[in-house]
Design a protein around this motif. Structure first.
Motif: not given
Length: 86
Positions: A20-38
């Motif tokens: 669960k923790i690894q999944e949350q970390l992956q989602q956080q990195s995906g969100l961070a990438q999306a915010q940087l792209a925006a």
């Protein structure tokens, strides 16, 4: 590397938590990438608009010079006549 039964009883429930923790970390990195792209896209759009506005002013200035619509300004301390005699 064999695990004892007691160690397995402790290790298996923690595997679910770790997953669960690894999944949350992956989602956080995906969100961070999306915010940087925006943010990058916003900067690029802003830069496109700035370049376009500069090009339009330069092209307008060129059009004025092309059609002879140019206001000649007198220099505050330079003279208008050239002295050839002396």
């Amino acid at each position: 590397m064999s695990l004892k039964l007691v160690e397995l009883q402790v290790a298996l429930p923690r595997m679910n938590e770790i997953g669960k923790i690894q999944e949350q970390l992956q989602q956080q990195s995906g969100l961070a990438q999306a915010q940087l792209a925006a943010a990058m896209q916003k900067r690029q759009e802003r830069a496109k608009r700035q370049v376009t506005s500069k090009q339009t002013t330069q092209s307008a200035r060129w059009e004025k010079e092309k059609h002879g619509i140019q206001h000649k300004q007198d220099h505050p301390y330079k003279g208008k006549n050239i002295d050839l005699m002396g």
